[in-house]
Design an enzyme around this catalytic site. Structure first.
Site, PDB file in Angstrom:
ATOM      1  N   ASP A  85     -15.270  50.306 -15.698  1.00  0.00           N
ATOM      2  CA  ASP A  85     -16.509  51.074 -15.666  1.00  0.00           C
ATOM      3  C   ASP A  85     -16.221  52.569 -15.841  1.00  0.00           C
ATOM      4  O   ASP A  85     -15.253  52.935 -16.508  1.00  0.00           O
ATOM      5  CB  ASP A  85     -17.235  50.815 -14.339  1.00  0.00           C
ATOM      6  CG  ASP A  85     -18.735  50.755 -14.510  1.00  0.00           C
ATOM      7  OD1 ASP A  85     -19.341  51.822 -14.734  1.00  0.00           O
ATOM      8  OD2 ASP A  85     -19.314  49.653 -14.428  1.00  0.00           O
ATOM      9  N   HIS A 117     -22.006  55.373 -12.059  1.00  0.00           N
ATOM     10  CA  HIS A 117     -22.254  53.966 -12.354  1.00  0.00           C
ATOM     11  C   HIS A 117     -21.208  53.048 -11.729  1.00  0.00           C
ATOM     12  O   HIS A 117     -21.532  52.073 -11.051  1.00  0.00           O
ATOM     13  CB  HIS A 117     -22.294  53.779 -13.873  1.00  0.00           C
ATOM     14  CG  HIS A 117     -22.769  52.436 -14.321  1.00  0.00           C
ATOM     15  ND1 HIS A 117     -21.925  51.366 -14.502  1.00  0.00           N
ATOM     16  CD2 HIS A 117     -24.016  51.983 -14.629  1.00  0.00           C
ATOM     17  CE1 HIS A 117     -22.622  50.319 -14.915  1.00  0.00           C
ATOM     18  NE2 HIS A 117     -23.893  50.662 -14.998  1.00  0.00           N
ATOM     19  N   ASN A 213     -29.288  44.483 -20.823  1.00  0.00           N
ATOM     20  CA  ASN A 213     -30.617  44.973 -20.443  1.00  0.00           C
ATOM     21  C   ASN A 213     -31.535  45.146 -21.646  1.00  0.00           C
ATOM     22  O   ASN A 213     -32.334  46.076 -21.700  1.00  0.00           O
ATOM     23  CB  ASN A 213     -30.501  46.310 -19.705  1.00  0.00           C
ATOM     24  CG  ASN A 213     -29.730  46.180 -18.429  1.00  0.00           C
ATOM     25  OD1 ASN A 213     -29.769  45.145 -17.784  1.00  0.00           O
ATOM     26  ND2 ASN A 213     -29.016  47.215 -18.060  1.00  0.00           N
ATOM     27  N   SER A 280     -26.233  45.519 -14.617  1.00  0.00           N
ATOM     28  CA  SER A 280     -24.984  46.125 -14.148  1.00  0.00           C
ATOM     29  C   SER A 280     -24.774  45.885 -12.656  1.00  0.00           C
ATOM     30  O   SER A 280     -23.642  45.867 -12.183  1.00  0.00           O
ATOM     31  CB  SER A 280     -25.000  47.634 -14.396  1.00  0.00           C
ATOM     32  OG  SER A 280     -24.501  47.943 -15.667  1.00  0.00           O
TER      33      SER A 280
END
Length: 416
Positions: A85, A117, A213, A280
Site C-alpha cells: 500500500d 491509506h 470500486n 480497500s
C-alpha cells in the site's frame, strides 16, 4: 519502452490522483477507479494526528470479540500480514509495536504514510484492542504488519512496484498478503503479476485483494490481482449494513465474498482515527479474520481458508452471485466452525441444503382440526365436573350439619 499499467489505492488526495493519472497516460488501461470524492465521511475529516472516535463501529458491533478471540487466546499471534500500500505509519498508538520495518519501492520509508491509506488498512487488521476512548480495534490485534510501500503522495504506484512488493512478501515468508490496490489492465499485460501470484501460491501464501470500486455504473469490471483465478487469491467486495453490495463495489464473477466496507473507522498517521469507505477496507477486514484462522489452523492451505470463509459466510440466497460472491463474511461462524474444508462449496450444495430444509418442513405432520370435543376431551370434562360437584356437595352437607348443631345449642336441645 514497455508501458506499465497504473495501480491505484481506493482513496487518495489530489496529489496522488494526479500522479496516478500521469502514469495512466503511458498506458492504454486506466487506473482503478477511486471512490466519488463526494462520499467522504468526515467524523474526524481524516486529519492526521486527530482524535479517536468514540463508540464501536457498526462493523464490529455484530462481533462478540470475547468469543471470537476465545478469551485472549486467538488474536492472530504469530501471523504476519504484508500490507502492500502507501506505507504504514508506525507512530499511531494503536499500531505501536505491530509494524515491522518493511520496505519501500517508492523512494520513501515503508513505516511512514503521507497518504493515510495504508495506515487505515493496517488498523482494520491489527489495531490494538481496549484502547482508551474508542471501541475500534483490529480483527487480529496480535498480528504483525509488514508494510511494503508501492506509492506515496508524490509518486504513484504501478504494476512493477506491486510485483516487486509481492516478491518481497514471499521472501519475508509472510502468511497473508493484503492488497487494497489493483489495476484494470488487460490480461495480456499481466504475465509478471500472474507469475509472482503463482509463486506465492506455491509458497502457501494467502492473498486477500480488493475487488475494486468501479461498481456505480452497474457494469461488471475486473480488477487485478483480485480477478486472478489462483486458488490462493481471495477477492473481497464491499457490503453495507444490510449485508448487500455497497453501491461503489465492483461486481464480477471473480468475487468470492463480501465484507463491511461502508463507514469504516480506522487508524490514521501520527495518531487518531477517521472514517472512510471502499473495498480497500473490506479486504483487510477479511484478512484479519483469515489471520485468526491461520493461527488456529496453521496447517490449512490458503485454498482451505478461502473455502472455509465462503462456506461460513452469511447469505440470503443459495447461490454465488457477482455482487457479494458466496455471501458476507461471518467472523464468529468462521472461527467457531472447526470443520476441515476439503473443497469449495457449489451452487448445487447450497440448493441441496435448501431442498433438504424444505423436505424437513414437509415431514412435519399438522394437527387435525376438530370442530367440537373429542371423546377423550368429553370424558375428561365429565370427570372434572364430578370432582368439582362432589366437592361442592360435601361442602353443602358440612355447612348444613354445622348450622343444625348451632341451632340446637341455641335452643337447649341435645346435640347428638
Amino acid at each position: 519502452m514497455t508501458s506499465r499499467p497504473s495501480v491505484a489505492a481506493v482513496r487518495r488526495p489530489a496529489a496522488v490522483l494526479a500522479a496516478t493519472a500521469a502514469l495512466a497516460v503511458l498506458t492504454t488501461t486506466p487506473a482503478l477507479a477511486d471512490d466519488d470524492p463526494g462520499t467522504q465521511l468526515a467524523s474526524t475529516d481524516c486529519q492526521f494526528g486527530g482524535k479517536v472516535i468514540e463508540g464501536t463501529p457498526w462493523s464490529l458491533q455484530r462481533v462478540i470479540t470475547k468469543q471470537l478471540w476465545e478469551g485472549k487466546a486467538l488474536k492472530g499471534a504469530g501471523v504476519t500480514v504484508a500490507v502492500i500500500d502507501t506505507g504504514v505509519d508506525k507512530e499511531n498508538p494503536q499500531l505501536a509495536g505491530k509494524v515491522l520495518p518493511g520496505k519501500s519501492f517508492a523512494k520513501s520509508s515503508a513505516t511512514s504514510d503521507g497518504v493515510g491509506h495504508g495506515t487505515k488498512v493496517a488498523g482494520i487488521i491489527a489495531a490494538a484492542d481496549a484502547f482508551p476512548g474508542t471501541g475500534f480495534h483490529g480483527m487480529a490485534p496480535k498480528a504483525k504488519i509488514l508494510p511494503l510501500q508501492t506509492s506515496t503522495a508524490e509518486e504513484g504506484g504501478n504494476l512493477a512496484t506491486m510485483v516487486n512488493a509481492i516478491k518481497a512478501a514471499i521472501q519475508a515468508k509472510v502468511g497473508i498478503i493484503n492488497i487494497s490496490q489493483g489495476t484494470t489492465a488487460e490480461e495480456s499485460q499481466l504475465p509478471t503479476l500472474q507469475a509472482v501470484v503463482d509463486e506465492a501460491e506455491s509458497k502457501n501464501i494467502l492473498i486477500v485483494a480488493s475487488a475494486g470500486n468501479d461498481g456505480a455504473s452497474g457494469k461488471p469490471s475486473n480488477t487485478y490481482p483480485a480477478a486472478l483465478d489462483n486458488s490462493n487469491v481471495l477477492s473481497v467486495a464491499a457490503s453495507d449494513r444490510n449485508n448487500e453490495r455497497a453501491s461503489f463495489s465492483s461486481s464480477n464473477e471473480h468475487v468470492d465474498i463480501a465484507a463491511p466496507g461502508v463507514d469504516m473507522v480506522s487508524t490514521v498517521p501520527v495518531s487518531g482515527q477517521c472514517v472512510d469507505q471502499g473495498t480497500s477496507f473490506s479486504a483487510p477486514y477479511a484478512a484479519g479474520v483469515a489471520a485468526l484462522l491461520k493461527q488456529k489452523h496453521p496447517d490449512w492451505s490458503p485454498a482451505q481458508i478461502i473455502w472455509h470463509l465462503e462456506k461460513t459466510a452469511a447469505r440470503t440466497h443459495p447461490y454465488h452471485d457477482k455482487n457479494i460472491g458466496w455471501g458476507v463474511i461471518d467472523p464468529m461462524t468462521a472461527v467457531k466452525d472447526d470443520t476441515v474444508p476439503t473443497r469449495q462449496i457449489t451452487n448445487a450444495d447450497l440448493e441441496g441444503a435448501a431442498t433438504a430444509n424444505n423436505s424437513d418442513k414437509e415431514k412435519i405432520i399438522a394437527a387435525k382440526l376438530t370442530l367440537g370435543e373429542t371423546p377423550a376431551e368429553r370424558n375428561a370434562r365429565y370427570g372434572t365436573y364430578l370432582v368439582i360437584g362432589g366437592g361442592l356437595l360435601v361442602g353443602v352437607i358440612s355447612a348444613g350439619a354445622m348450622a343444625r348443631r348451632d341451632w340446637l345449642r341455641k335452643h337447649g336441645a341435645d346435640v347428638l
